[in-house]
Scaffold this motif. Structure first.
Motif, PDB file in Angstrom:
ATOM      1  N   ILE A  51      -3.456 -15.445  27.942  1.00  0.00           N
ATOM      2  CA  ILE A  51      -3.965 -16.533  27.108  1.00  0.00           C
ATOM      3  C   ILE A  51      -5.173 -17.182  27.804  1.00  0.00           C
ATOM      4  O   ILE A  51      -5.137 -17.435  29.012  1.00  0.00           O
ATOM      5  CB  ILE A  51      -2.867 -17.599  26.881  1.00  0.00           C
ATOM      6  N   HIS A  52      -6.207 -17.464  26.999  1.00  0.00           N
ATOM      7  CA  HIS A  52      -7.463 -18.036  27.510  1.00  0.00           C
ATOM      8  C   HIS A  52      -7.913 -19.220  26.645  1.00  0.00           C
ATOM      9  O   HIS A  52      -7.508 -19.319  25.487  1.00  0.00           O
ATOM     10  CB  HIS A  52      -8.593 -17.011  27.421  1.00  0.00           C
ATOM     11  N   HIS A  53      -8.792 -20.057  27.198  1.00  0.00           N
ATOM     12  CA  HIS A  53      -9.581 -20.933  26.329  1.00  0.00           C
ATOM     13  C   HIS A  53     -11.037 -20.479  26.375  1.00  0.00           C
ATOM     14  O   HIS A  53     -11.491 -19.880  27.353  1.00  0.00           O
ATOM     15  CB  HIS A  53      -9.425 -22.422  26.687  1.00  0.00           C
ATOM     16  N   ASN A  97     -12.933  -7.033  27.155  1.00  0.00           N
ATOM     17  CA  ASN A  97     -13.430  -7.740  28.338  1.00  0.00           C
ATOM     18  C   ASN A  97     -12.875  -9.156  28.403  1.00  0.00           C
ATOM     19  O   ASN A  97     -13.553 -10.110  28.052  1.00  0.00           O
ATOM     20  CB  ASN A  97     -14.967  -7.811  28.289  1.00  0.00           C
ATOM     21  N   HIS A  98     -11.632  -9.312  28.841  1.00  0.00           N
ATOM     22  CA  HIS A  98     -11.105 -10.688  28.877  1.00  0.00           C
ATOM     23  C   HIS A  98     -10.446 -11.048  30.213  1.00  0.00           C
ATOM     24  O   HIS A  98     -10.533 -12.184  30.659  1.00  0.00           O
ATOM     25  CB  HIS A  98     -10.099 -10.909  27.734  1.00  0.00           C
ATOM     26  N   ALA A  99      -9.806 -10.101  30.850  1.00  0.00           N
ATOM     27  CA  ALA A  99      -8.987 -10.443  32.021  1.00  0.00           C
ATOM     28  C   ALA A  99      -9.752 -10.286  33.333  1.00  0.00           C
ATOM     29  O   ALA A  99      -9.559 -11.061  34.265  1.00  0.00           O
ATOM     30  CB  ALA A  99      -7.737  -9.575  32.054  1.00  0.00           C
ATOM     31  N   PHE A 133      -5.808 -13.205  24.185  1.00  0.00           N
ATOM     32  CA  PHE A 133      -6.103 -14.119  23.083  1.00  0.00           C
ATOM     33  C   PHE A 133      -6.974 -15.242  23.614  1.00  0.00           C
ATOM     34  O   PHE A 133      -6.583 -15.976  24.525  1.00  0.00           O
ATOM     35  CB  PHE A 133      -4.818 -14.675  22.459  1.00  0.00           C
ATOM     36  N   GLU A 134      -8.179 -15.325  23.036  1.00  0.00           N
ATOM     37  CA  GLU A 134      -9.109 -16.400  23.371  1.00  0.00           C
ATOM     38  C   GLU A 134      -8.905 -17.512  22.349  1.00  0.00           C
ATOM     39  O   GLU A 134      -8.945 -17.275  21.139  1.00  0.00           O
ATOM     40  CB  GLU A 134     -10.563 -15.889  23.304  1.00  0.00           C
ATOM     41  N   CYS A 135      -8.663 -18.723  22.856  1.00  0.00           N
ATOM     42  CA  CYS A 135      -8.314 -19.834  21.986  1.00  0.00           C
ATOM     43  C   CYS A 135      -9.413 -20.891  22.032  1.00  0.00           C
ATOM     44  O   CYS A 135      -9.835 -21.309  23.112  1.00  0.00           O
ATOM     45  CB  CYS A 135      -6.979 -20.426  22.426  1.00  0.00           C
ATOM     46  N   GLY A 173      -1.169 -17.060  31.652  1.00  0.00           N
ATOM     47  CA  GLY A 173      -2.494 -17.629  31.458  1.00  0.00           C
ATOM     48  C   GLY A 173      -3.477 -16.947  32.396  1.00  0.00           C
ATOM     49  O   GLY A 173      -3.084 -16.407  33.443  1.00  0.00           O
ATOM     50  N   HIS A 174      -4.755 -16.976  32.034  1.00  0.00           N
ATOM     51  CA  HIS A 174      -5.773 -16.361  32.889  1.00  0.00           C
ATOM     52  C   HIS A 174      -5.703 -16.940  34.303  1.00  0.00           C
ATOM     53  O   HIS A 174      -5.907 -16.236  35.291  1.00  0.00           O
ATOM     54  CB  HIS A 174      -7.163 -16.596  32.276  1.00  0.00           C
ATOM     55  N   LEU A 175      -5.378 -18.233  34.391  1.00  0.00           N
ATOM     56  CA  LEU A 175      -5.307 -18.889  35.714  1.00  0.00           C
ATOM     57  C   LEU A 175      -4.173 -18.352  36.576  1.00  0.00           C
ATOM     58  O   LEU A 175      -4.179 -18.549  37.794  1.00  0.00           O
ATOM     59  CB  LEU A 175      -5.187 -20.412  35.548  1.00  0.00           C
ATOM     60  N   SER A 182      -9.452 -21.088  35.462  1.00  0.00           N
ATOM     61  CA  SER A 182      -8.645 -22.294  35.253  1.00  0.00           C
ATOM     62  C   SER A 182      -8.080 -22.362  33.837  1.00  0.00           C
ATOM     63  O   SER A 182      -7.495 -23.378  33.451  1.00  0.00           O
ATOM     64  CB  SER A 182      -9.504 -23.529  35.505  1.00  0.00           C
ATOM     65  N   ASP A 183      -8.279 -21.295  33.048  1.00  0.00           N
ATOM     66  CA  ASP A 183      -7.821 -21.354  31.655  1.00  0.00           C
ATOM     67  C   ASP A 183      -6.456 -20.690  31.471  1.00  0.00           C
ATOM     68  O   ASP A 183      -6.117 -19.778  32.226  1.00  0.00           O
ATOM     69  CB  ASP A 183      -8.869 -20.721  30.721  1.00  0.00           C
ATOM     70  N   PRO A 184      -5.689 -21.168  30.485  1.00  0.00           N
ATOM     71  CA  PRO A 184      -6.017 -22.263  29.552  1.00  0.00           C
ATOM     72  C   PRO A 184      -5.717 -23.630  30.168  1.00  0.00           C
ATOM     73  O   PRO A 184      -4.773 -23.777  30.931  1.00  0.00           O
ATOM     74  CB  PRO A 184      -5.080 -21.996  28.370  1.00  0.00           C
TER      75      PRO A 184
HETATM   76 ZN   LIG Z   1     -10.107 -16.557  30.510  1.00  0.00          ZN
END
Ligand SMILES: [Zn+2]
Length: 201
Positions: A51-53, A97-99, A133-135, A173-175, A182-184
């Motif tokens: 999970i991302h922001h 391309n997210h993680a 998932f980008e939020c 979370g990505h963090l 630091s997201d989400p």
């Molecule tokens: Zn992220």
């Protein structure tokens, strides 16, 4: 599900069906079924959901950015983009391309569906193993997370957990993947995992 099925990436049709079964509001964006980074590296086996922001504002601009990416980081930037109104916009199918790079000890904990250790290495390709998932949220700790959006995040993660036979510890979370992120920001992953666990019961 057991064995190989637990780690084989979901098909586009099955993803749409799984999300709708959770009662999610789904939008299929442009050519998302063929949109991925599979030419740049492997996709799968899959082990979890990240999970991302977005650190952006505005639904349309945000969905376009996550679909297209930018010069330094080509899209898709996740599998789904969850806007503040609670819509899950499907933007990628395959490697996305997210993680980026993260900690192999974290990946091992996710595979084992256990609490993850604090990340302190960047030695493992996360784009291969995680749905993303980008939020839509500024990520400044002040921008609110509407109830509809949090519910959509819960449904998206639960849909994939249910499909793969995973529990809520497969959602990070990505963090939790790398200390460089630091997201989400604005809710805790523990709270989200509690909701996912309740939904999976
Ligand atoms: Zn992220």
């Amino acid at each position: 599900m057991r064995g190989r099925e637990m780690a084989t990436p979901i098909t586009a049709d099955a993803l749409v069906a799984a999300l709708k079964k959770e009662g999610a509001k789904v939008e299929e964006v442009r050519d998302w079924r063929e949109h991925n980074r599979d030419h740049k590296g492997p996709w799968g086996p899959v082990h979890g959901v990240m999970i991302h922001h977005t650190a952006t504002r505005g639904a349309k601009e945000t969905v376009d950015l996550i679909y297209d990416g930018h010069a330094d980081l080509p899209g898709p930037l996740s599998h789904g983009c969850i806007t503040k109104d609670g819509t899950i916009h499907l933007v990628g199918n395959g490697r996305c391309n997210h993680a980026g790079l993260g900690d192999d000890d974290v990946l091992r904990a996710v595979v084992a569906e256990k609490r993850t250790p604090t990340p302190n290495q960047v030695n493992t390709d996360g784009n291969r193993h995680f749905y993303g998932f980008e939020c839509e949220n500024l990520g400044n700790g002040e921008d609110p997370w509407p109830a509809e959006q949090l519910e959509a995040i819960e449904k998206a993660a639960a849909a994939l957990c249910r499909h793969h036979g995973w529990n809520e510890m497969s959602v990070i979370g990505h963090l939790q993947w790398t200390e460089q992120k630091s997201d989400p920001r604005g809710f805790t992953m523990d709270a989200l995992r509690e909701r996912i666990a309740a939904r999976l019961k």
